[in-house]
Scaffold this motif. Structure first.
Motif, PDB file in Angstrom:
ATOM      1  N   ALA A 199     -23.622  13.284 -10.959  1.00  0.00           N
ATOM      2  CA  ALA A 199     -23.083  12.685  -9.739  1.00  0.00           C
ATOM      3  C   ALA A 199     -22.659  13.775  -8.772  1.00  0.00           C
ATOM      4  CB  ALA A 199     -21.898  11.789 -10.073  1.00  0.00           C
ATOM      5  N   ARG A 200     -23.248  13.781  -7.581  1.00  0.00           N
ATOM      6  CA  ARG A 200     -22.912  14.811  -6.596  1.00  0.00           C
ATOM      7  C   ARG A 200     -22.129  14.244  -5.429  1.00  0.00           C
ATOM      8  NH1 ARG A 200     -26.071  19.333  -8.195  1.00  0.00           N
ATOM      9  NH2 ARG A 200     -26.035  19.024 -10.425  1.00  0.00           N
ATOM     10  N   SER A 201     -22.388  13.013  -5.048  1.00  0.00           N
ATOM     11  CA  SER A 201     -21.701  12.457  -3.879  1.00  0.00           C
ATOM     12  C   SER A 201     -20.537  11.579  -4.344  1.00  0.00           C
ATOM     13  CB  SER A 201     -22.676  11.610  -3.071  1.00  0.00           C
ATOM     14  OG  SER A 201     -22.979  10.435  -3.777  1.00  0.00           O
ATOM     15  N   PRO A 202     -19.558  11.328  -3.438  1.00  0.00           N
ATOM     16  CA  PRO A 202     -18.422  10.471  -3.825  1.00  0.00           C
ATOM     17  C   PRO A 202     -18.879   9.112  -4.340  1.00  0.00           C
ATOM     18  CG  PRO A 202     -17.997  11.521  -1.715  1.00  0.00           C
ATOM     19  CD  PRO A 202     -19.398  11.872  -2.090  1.00  0.00           C
ATOM     20  N   ASP A 203     -19.923   8.550  -3.714  1.00  0.00           N
ATOM     21  CA  ASP A 203     -20.368   7.230  -4.155  1.00  0.00           C
ATOM     22  C   ASP A 203     -20.984   7.296  -5.545  1.00  0.00           C
ATOM     23  OD1 ASP A 203     -20.828   4.405  -3.681  1.00  0.00           O
ATOM     24  OD2 ASP A 203     -22.956   4.966  -3.746  1.00  0.00           O
ATOM     25  N   GLN A 204     -21.711   8.377  -5.815  1.00  0.00           N
ATOM     26  CA  GLN A 204     -22.291   8.518  -7.153  1.00  0.00           C
ATOM     27  C   GLN A 204     -21.200   8.675  -8.206  1.00  0.00           C
ATOM     28  OE1 GLN A 204     -24.954  11.812  -6.602  1.00  0.00           O
ATOM     29  NE2 GLN A 204     -26.682  10.489  -6.091  1.00  0.00           N
ATOM     30  N   ARG A 205     -20.144   9.418  -7.840  1.00  0.00           N
ATOM     31  CA  ARG A 205     -19.048   9.578  -8.797  1.00  0.00           C
ATOM     32  C   ARG A 205     -18.359   8.240  -9.042  1.00  0.00           C
ATOM     33  NH1 ARG A 205     -18.713  14.911  -6.775  1.00  0.00           N
ATOM     34  NH2 ARG A 205     -17.536  14.296  -4.934  1.00  0.00           N
ATOM     35  N   ARG A 206     -18.206   7.467  -7.974  1.00  0.00           N
ATOM     36  CA  ARG A 206     -17.611   6.151  -8.143  1.00  0.00           C
ATOM     37  C   ARG A 206     -18.457   5.311  -9.095  1.00  0.00           C
ATOM     38  NH1 ARG A 206     -17.726   1.020  -7.063  1.00  0.00           N
ATOM     39  NH2 ARG A 206     -19.792   1.136  -6.147  1.00  0.00           N
ATOM     40  N   GLU A 217     -30.711   8.158  -7.911  1.00  0.00           N
ATOM     41  CA  GLU A 217     -30.830   9.590  -8.123  1.00  0.00           C
ATOM     42  C   GLU A 217     -30.103  10.028  -9.391  1.00  0.00           C
ATOM     43  OE1 GLU A 217     -29.422  11.866  -4.805  1.00  0.00           O
ATOM     44  OE2 GLU A 217     -29.543  13.688  -6.009  1.00  0.00           O
ATOM     45  N   SER A 218     -28.820   9.551  -9.548  1.00  0.00           N
ATOM     46  CA  SER A 218     -28.077  10.019 -10.722  1.00  0.00           C
ATOM     47  C   SER A 218     -28.687   9.473 -11.999  1.00  0.00           C
ATOM     48  CB  SER A 218     -26.595   9.663 -10.640  1.00  0.00           C
ATOM     49  OG  SER A 218     -26.293   8.800  -9.619  1.00  0.00           O
TER      50      SER A 218
END
Lengths: 312, 442
Positions: free
Chosen positions: A39-46, A181-182
């Protein structure tokens, strides 16, 4: 007395809870470990946290139940485990606390700094848990931890198995509404993690006969389990995608638990009849409810929630 | 020196863990029946305003539950790690109820709480209600088994010694142990007062500001009024019933030590900090319950102030502000009258902690009365390891408890619109208004 020769129902119950924990929690602990990678972006981490959230409560209860069974039905075993692994277990508990705190608190304050702090706690806690489990498995297979190659390699193998389980889980669950992507990163990671884990497994097996290695009560069982583990990893390392790795990673992470249960020669006898009858008579009527809850939760959350939930 | 004594550190650490755990457990047990009842009525009538109420109190329940679980995990593991002497001798008796608790209560509770959290939009209202019913029942089941274990420490019954290990001989004696049964009833009714006064305080806060469009807080005061008329009496009754076993030797006395040895151990073990803590706990608990016992039944006096119907007498006395006035602050004197409720939860919390300190210090120097001393129960550990573990867990707990209470206060003040379970509006969440089906690439 080992489990394969005299599998008392209570010892099997304990083994079931430990293996169930490794298989189920392996997925969410492993994904927590891989969060910085997938996860690279805030949304991916969420989305990573949203994938973990429905399951961490329902999977950690397996470990709590295992600790309960060990304390109430196998006090001798518990005494041995605590005496051998006190520092490892304290660290494991600290990691567990840190990780769960991050998961519980992440969505409570809406600032990037807070989320960053909680994500750090989740990742650090997940790694601490996996490493502690590796050390615990090594410490139980051998007679306590010693500074020799086997415990180190065994720990590396277990950590890889956690990560592999997390990658397989992430490849399946991280598919977002607009991009995947993730999920793709996690899917690609299953292949390399499986190869690395296979290497680590072979190295661990080679280190076993040297000093500091295990002395299995049943060599046949140990060899069989190691072969199954190697086969599962070999199968995973040839394929990409969650289709098979979902099952092979589950099988792989169950092996350390089964190895400890069947070959470590842990004291699991001597449970007095009255206590056994008491505990089982209270447990059996509730088993259908326990199963209902677990199956229902896993079926209900098969599709990831699209909107925000309590945790993310 | 305290910091070089592993026993003192391990005891302090466990006391701190248990006290923190109970602060959150009490609210969990106290709020669960209210949420369950409200959700039942909401499901029965299809009442949206009551469902908002369930979402509001449910949000507070979850924030509080999180810390309850975290501290509970640490407590269970700490019992195993730092006090393995208890398990060594009394595993089959003391820890067997804990084994039952972890499997039949906590396992089910946590799973069904997950179902409840993630099931808001995914299951029917009766299935969703069923999930919370299971959560509530298992929360109380959990408390029951934990208190069976705890009662055993105070009043060990139902076992025989075989080669220095206690073997359970009479499970019925274990579960009908007066030290467990009355303690359970005492703790449960005490937790209900915690829940009732927390509901009252939050409700009073919003009523004082005239924020009650959905009637959530008027109903809160009503619930609290009923509870505070009944519960303090029961708490005091069940608490008093426990004094029957005080000064009584447990029936198993003599199985481990002879009467002379017991007298020697008790003579050498008393005093100091433990005695001070015991007395303080006793005084705090008794005072708080006395205040609640006498003042609790006054809470129904608030009801006419908040009644939606404004009768002839109400109009003449300037009482009941009527439904149209609940969107602006009520008269100044009503605001003042509600003010004491804001701080009222301090009483049951103080009473609970005081009560636990009293109960647990009362059996010292024993951990299992007349069988095992606290000093003998501890896992041998180095001072450095004990200090490291104590420091980490104390710090972590302080931080986590402060964060949880900050969040609880914040969500309580925000009201039903801002809670963690509140219905999300479409404009608040840009992703929610485009519900695209997830695309699987594999």
């Amino acid at each position: 007395m080992d489990l394969l020769s005299v599998p008392s129902p209570s010892a099997l119950l304990l083994a079931l809870f430990v293996v169930g924990y490794l298989v189920l929690a392996g997925a969410d602990v492993g994904l927590g470990m891989l969060m910085p990678h997938v996860a690279r972006s805030p949304d991916q981490r969420r989305r990573v946290v949203a994938s973990i959230a429905p399951y961490f409560l329902a999977s950690e209860v397996w470990l709590v139940a295992a600790v309960g069974v060990m304390a109430g039905m196998f006090p001798e075993l518990e005494h041995l485990v605590v005496a051998r692994l006190w520092p490892v277990l304290v660290v494991l508990l600290a990691g567990w606390l840190l990780r769960d705190a991050g998961l519980w608190f992440r969505a409570r304050v809406d600032t990037p700094r807070w989320r960053g702090l909680c994500d750090t706690a989740i990742v650090a806690g997940s790694w601490t848990l996996a490493v502690s489990w590796g050390l615990a498995v090594a410490g139980l297979l051998t007679d306590g931890l010693s500074p020799s190659p086997f415990p180190v390699l065994c720990t590396i193998t277990v950590v890889c198995l956690f990560a592999l389980r997390g990658a397989a889980f992430g490849a399946e669950r991280l598919v977002g509404p607009f991009e995947a992507e993730s999920a793709d990163v996690a899917a690609r990671a299953t292949r390399s993690l499986a190869r690395f884990a296979l290497g680590a497994t072979i190295a661990t097996v080679l280190a076993a006969p040297w000093s500091g290695g295990p002395s299995p009560t049943s060599l046949g069982a140990a060899v069989t389990l190691a072969v199954v583990l190697a086969a599962a990893l070999a199968l995973t390392s040839g394929l990409t995608g969650p289709m098979f790795s979902r099952h092979t990673s589950a099988l792989a992470i169950a092996i350390p638990g089964l190895l400890v249960a069947s070959t470590a020669g842990l004291p699991t006898s001597g449970l007095p009849g009255t206590t056994a009858v008491f505990v089982w008579s209270m447990l059996l009527p509730v088993v259908p409810v326990m199963l209902l809850g677990q199956v229902w939760l896993y079926r209900m959350t098969r599709r990831p929630a699209t909107g925000a939930t309590f945790f993310a | 020196m305290l910091l070089e004594d592993p026993l003192a550190l391990a005891r302090l650490q466990f006391a701190f863990t248990a006290a923190t755990h109970y602060m959150f457990v009490a609210l969990t047990l106290g709020l669960a029946p209210y949420i369950l009842f409200t959700q039942f009525v909401a499901a029965l009538r299809g009442d949206r305003s009551r469902m908002l109420s369930v979402r509001f109190w449910g949000g507070l329940y979850l924030v509080n539950y999180g810390m309850g679980v975290l501290s509970g995990l640490v407590m269970e593991l700490q019992l195993a790690l730092n006090w393995s002497g208890i398990q060594e001798t009394f595993g089959y008796t003391f820890a067997a109820p804990l084994a039952i608790e972890t499997m039949t209560a906590f396992f089910v509770e946590s799973t069904f709480l997950g179902l409840w959290i993630f099931g808001w939009d995914r299951m029917g209202r009766w299935a969703h209600l069923f999930c919370f019913l299971v959560v509530s029942l298992t929360a109380y089941g959990s408390a029951w088994w934990v208190l069976v274990s705890n009662g055993f420490l105070r009043h060990p019954v139902g076992f025989e010694m075989v080669d220095g290990v206690a073997h359970l001989s009479d499970p019925m004696a274990l579960v009908t142990n007066p030290a467990a049964v009355f303690a359970f009833l005492h703790v449960v009714t005490g937790a209900m007062t915690v829940g009732a006064l927390v509901v009252a305080a939050v409700s009073a806060y919003h009523l004082r500001r005239g924020q009650d469009e959905h009637g959530i807080f008027r109903r809160g005061i009503r619930y609290s009024a009923i509870m505070m008329c009944v519960m303090p009496m029961l708490v005091v009754g069940f608490g008093g019933a426990q004094f029957q076993i005080f000064g009584q030797d447990p029936p198993t006395s003599g199985l481990t030590y002879t009467a002379e040895e017991i007298a020697t151990i008790e003579a050498s073990g008393g005093g100091g900090l433990v005695a001070v803590a015991n007395l303080t706990g006793d005084v705090v608990m008794m005072t708080s319950w006395a205040v609640m016992f006498f003042l609790g039944p006054l809470i129904p006096l608030f009801l006419p102030l908040l009644s939606a119907r404004r009768g002839r007498w109400g109009r003449r006395l300037g009482l009941a502000p009527g439904p149209e006035l609940f969107s602006r602050p009520p008269a100044r004197w009503i605001r003042w009258a509600l003010a004491p409720l804001l701080v009222s939860p301090a009483l049951p919390y103080l009473a609970s902690i005081g009560g636990w300190v009293y109960r647990e210090t009362n059996r010292q120097p024993w951990v299992v009365v007349h069988h095992l001393t606290t000093a003998d129960a501890m896992t041998p550990m180095s001072p450095a390891a004990a200090l490291a573990s104590f420091t980490f867990f104390t710090l972590a707990f302080t931080v986590l408890a402060v964060v949880t209470y900050t969040l609880l206060f914040r969500y309580a003040r925000r009201g039903p619109e801002g809670g963690p379970l509140a219905e999300r509006r479409a404009d608040a969440d840009p992703g929610a208004d485009e519900p695209a089906a997830p695309v699987h690439t594999f």
